[in-house]
Design an enzyme around this catalytic site. Sequence first.
Site, PDB file in Angstrom:
ATOM      1  N   ASP A  92     -26.948  -3.571  35.850  1.00 32.84           N
ATOM      2  CA  ASP A  92     -27.163  -5.008  35.991  1.00 32.84           C
ATOM      3  C   ASP A  92     -26.997  -5.691  34.635  1.00 32.84           C
ATOM      4  OD1 ASP A  92     -30.581  -4.111  36.123  1.00 32.84           O
ATOM      5  OD2 ASP A  92     -29.739  -5.351  34.517  1.00 32.84           O
ATOM      6  N   CYS A 106      -9.734  -0.993  37.702  1.00 31.31           N
ATOM      7  CA  CYS A 106      -8.633  -0.541  38.567  1.00 31.31           C
ATOM      8  C   CYS A 106      -8.609   0.983  38.582  1.00 31.31           C
ATOM      9  CB  CYS A 106      -7.289  -1.076  38.032  1.00 31.31           C
ATOM     10  SG  CYS A 106      -5.870  -0.437  38.947  1.00 31.31           S
ATOM     11  N   LEU A 160     -43.999   2.962  35.010  1.00 31.25           N
ATOM     12  CA  LEU A 160     -45.077   2.657  35.956  1.00 31.25           C
ATOM     13  C   LEU A 160     -45.991   3.867  36.117  1.00 31.25           C
ATOM     14  CD1 LEU A 160     -45.985   0.340  37.750  1.00 31.25           C
ATOM     15  CD2 LEU A 160     -44.635   1.290  39.606  1.00 31.25           C
ATOM     16  N   GLU A 161     -45.355   5.061  36.030  1.00 27.87           N
ATOM     17  CA  GLU A 161     -46.120   6.313  36.178  1.00 27.87           C
ATOM     18  C   GLU A 161     -45.412   7.397  35.381  1.00 27.87           C
ATOM     19  OE1 GLU A 161     -45.757   6.519  40.370  1.00 27.87           O
ATOM     20  OE2 GLU A 161     -43.660   7.164  40.316  1.00 27.87           O
ATOM     21  N   CYS A 172      -1.690  -3.657  36.279  1.00 35.27           N
ATOM     22  CA  CYS A 172      -0.622  -2.727  36.706  1.00 35.27           C
ATOM     23  C   CYS A 172       0.109  -3.192  37.957  1.00 35.27           C
ATOM     24  CB  CYS A 172      -1.196  -1.326  36.934  1.00 35.27           C
ATOM     25  SG  CYS A 172      -2.235  -1.167  38.411  1.00 35.27           S
ATOM     26  N   HIS A 222     -23.931   3.673  31.874  1.00 37.04           N
ATOM     27  CA  HIS A 222     -23.489   3.940  33.246  1.00 37.04           C
ATOM     28  C   HIS A 222     -22.582   2.839  33.769  1.00 37.04           C
ATOM     29  CE1 HIS A 222     -27.131   6.795  34.024  1.00 37.04           C
ATOM     30  NE2 HIS A 222     -26.215   7.334  33.250  1.00 37.04           N
ATOM     31  N   ASN A 232     -28.867   1.006  33.357  1.00 39.68           N
ATOM     32  CA  ASN A 232     -28.697   0.016  34.413  1.00 39.68           C
ATOM     33  C   ASN A 232     -27.316  -0.625  34.350  1.00 39.68           C
ATOM     34  OD1 ASN A 232     -31.374   0.580  34.929  1.00 39.68           O
ATOM     35  ND2 ASN A 232     -32.144  -1.237  33.874  1.00 39.68           N
ATOM     36  N   THR A 283     -37.652   4.579  33.454  1.00 37.30           N
ATOM     37  CA  THR A 283     -36.720   5.570  33.990  1.00 37.30           C
ATOM     38  C   THR A 283     -37.493   6.816  34.412  1.00 37.30           C
ATOM     39  OG1 THR A 283     -34.711   6.865  33.562  1.00 37.30           O
ATOM     40  CG2 THR A 283     -36.168   6.469  31.687  1.00 37.30           C
ATOM     41  N   SER A 284     -36.962   7.456  35.458  1.00 39.94           N
ATOM     42  CA  SER A 284     -37.680   8.615  36.019  1.00 39.94           C
ATOM     43  C   SER A 284     -37.373   9.893  35.260  1.00 39.94           C
ATOM     44  CB  SER A 284     -37.282   8.797  37.498  1.00 39.94           C
ATOM     45  OG  SER A 284     -35.879   9.091  37.589  1.00 39.94           O
TER      46      SER A 284
HETATM   47  N1  APR Z   1     -42.305  -1.061  35.645  1.00 38.89           N
HETATM   48  C1  APR Z   1     -42.038   0.090  34.974  1.00 38.89           C
HETATM   49  N2  APR Z   1     -41.509   1.190  35.565  1.00 38.89           N
HETATM   50  C2  APR Z   1     -41.227   1.098  36.877  1.00 38.89           C
HETATM   51  C3  APR Z   1     -41.477  -0.068  37.640  1.00 38.89           C
HETATM   52  C4  APR Z   1     -42.031  -1.178  36.969  1.00 38.89           C
HETATM   53  N3  APR Z   1     -42.294  -2.321  37.607  1.00 38.89           N
HETATM   54  N4  APR Z   1     -41.094   0.171  38.924  1.00 38.89           N
HETATM   55  C5  APR Z   1     -40.620   1.443  38.957  1.00 38.89           C
HETATM   56  N5  APR Z   1     -40.706   1.993  37.741  1.00 38.89           N
HETATM   57  C6  APR Z   1     -40.317   3.348  37.317  1.00 38.89           C
HETATM   58  C7  APR Z   1     -40.526   4.409  38.363  1.00 38.89           C
HETATM   59  O1  APR Z   1     -41.828   4.961  38.232  1.00 38.89           O
HETATM   60  C8  APR Z   1     -39.438   5.421  38.015  1.00 38.89           C
HETATM   61  O2  APR Z   1     -39.939   6.389  37.096  1.00 38.89           O
HETATM   62  O3  APR Z   1     -38.931   3.297  37.089  1.00 38.89           O
HETATM   63  C9  APR Z   1     -38.369   4.592  37.317  1.00 38.89           C
HETATM   64  C10 APR Z   1     -37.119   4.416  38.146  1.00 38.89           C
HETATM   65  O4  APR Z   1     -36.547   5.684  38.306  1.00 38.89           O
HETATM   66  P1  APR Z   1     -35.165   5.809  39.083  1.00 38.89           P
HETATM   67  O5  APR Z   1     -35.256   5.055  40.367  1.00 38.89           O
HETATM   68  O6  APR Z   1     -34.820   7.262  39.115  1.00 38.89           O
HETATM   69  O7  APR Z   1     -34.111   5.016  38.186  1.00 38.89           O
HETATM   70  P2  APR Z   1     -33.444   5.528  36.844  1.00 38.89           P
HETATM   71  O8  APR Z   1     -34.351   6.459  36.099  1.00 38.89           O
HETATM   72  O9  APR Z   1     -32.952   4.340  36.119  1.00 38.89           O
HETATM   73  O10 APR Z   1     -32.184   6.362  37.397  1.00 38.89           O
HETATM   74  C11 APR Z   1     -31.287   6.875  36.441  1.00 38.89           C
HETATM   75  O11 APR Z   1     -29.799   7.564  38.228  1.00 38.89           O
HETATM   76  O12 APR Z   1     -28.924   6.973  40.251  1.00 38.89           O
HETATM   77  C12 APR Z   1     -28.640   7.090  38.913  1.00 38.89           C
HETATM   78  O13 APR Z   1     -27.056   5.902  37.660  1.00 38.89           O
HETATM   79  C13 APR Z   1     -28.274   5.769  38.331  1.00 38.89           C
HETATM   80  O14 APR Z   1     -28.874   4.793  36.223  1.00 38.89           O
HETATM   81  C14 APR Z   1     -29.393   5.469  37.359  1.00 38.89           C
HETATM   82  C15 APR Z   1     -29.891   6.851  37.004  1.00 38.89           C
END
Ligand code: APR
Length: 231
Positions: free
Chosen positions: A90, A113, A199-200, A135, A105, A88, A173-174
């Site tokens: 953030d 810059c 979440l899943e 610069c 990331h 993230n 993370t997905s």
């Molecule tokens: N609690 C836990 N998990 C959650 C929640 C929640 N409330 N809401 C969503 N999720 C899960 C989703 O199920 C998904 O698997 O968070 C994951 C988010 O996946 P992405 O949207 O693909 O985000 P991320 O895995 O962080 O993406 C990786 O891709 O776009 C680039 O640089 C960007 O850092 C990012 C990277």
Amino acid sequence: MRIFVLTGAGVSAESGLGTFRDKDGVWTKYDLNEVATPEGFARNPALVRDFYNARRVNLAGAEPNAAHVALARLEAVLGDDLFLCTQNVDDLHEKAGSRRVIHMHGELAVTRCHHCQATRPDVAALTAEAVCEACGRAGGARPHVVWFGETPLYMDAIEDALAQADLFVSIGTSGSVYPAAGFVTEARAMGIATCEINLEPSANAYVFDEKLYGPASEVAPAWVEKILGEM
Ligand code: APR
């Protein structure tokens, strides 16, 4: 016990910051090739700056949730035995009290810059007119965010920490973007225990030893309590 925690957008979802690939995710609204690649920035820097300026505004109003707070508590107890690596951009881990956060990331609240690569903390709107203090050139202001096709940051430190971990935990993370998505496979190959909190099931859920599903703000604090209770 040395723990390597990798977080993704899901850990900040309940703080109101959108994830990328869920329904209504960021990449369902914007073409990542236009706003998150060096080629997109070269083609239309104003569009890219607008995209990140909107995310800076969102970030200004966001607060850490119980998952961020739980990880800060874990760091307070484990100290250097916790390696917190986030995908993230953030600053919610820091706002929750985490002191050592590895932003592989990059960071939204930092401007880089494009001409000289100098970086500085910045939450103001990115503009074409801004003159780089390092610069002296204008027109190069970009977010200090790793775009697709660019190299993630701190990879040596990340690989070192992963190799020394006793436990690898992925939260929110997905499992779609490498190299982060490959960390669990590397950990498993080194005989390190692995746990997914999401979440899943993620794309690489099958690789994890332990899987805990539910909102990060509920599952992550419960998991931290369990870890601290076992110490
Ligand atoms: N609690 C836990 N998990 C959650 C929640 C929640 N409330 N809401 C969503 N999720 C899960 C989703 O199920 C998904 O698997 O968070 C994951 C988010 O996946 P992405 O949207 O693909 O985000 P991320 O895995 O962080 O993406 C990786 O891709 O776009 C680039 O640089 C960007 O850092 C990012 C990277």
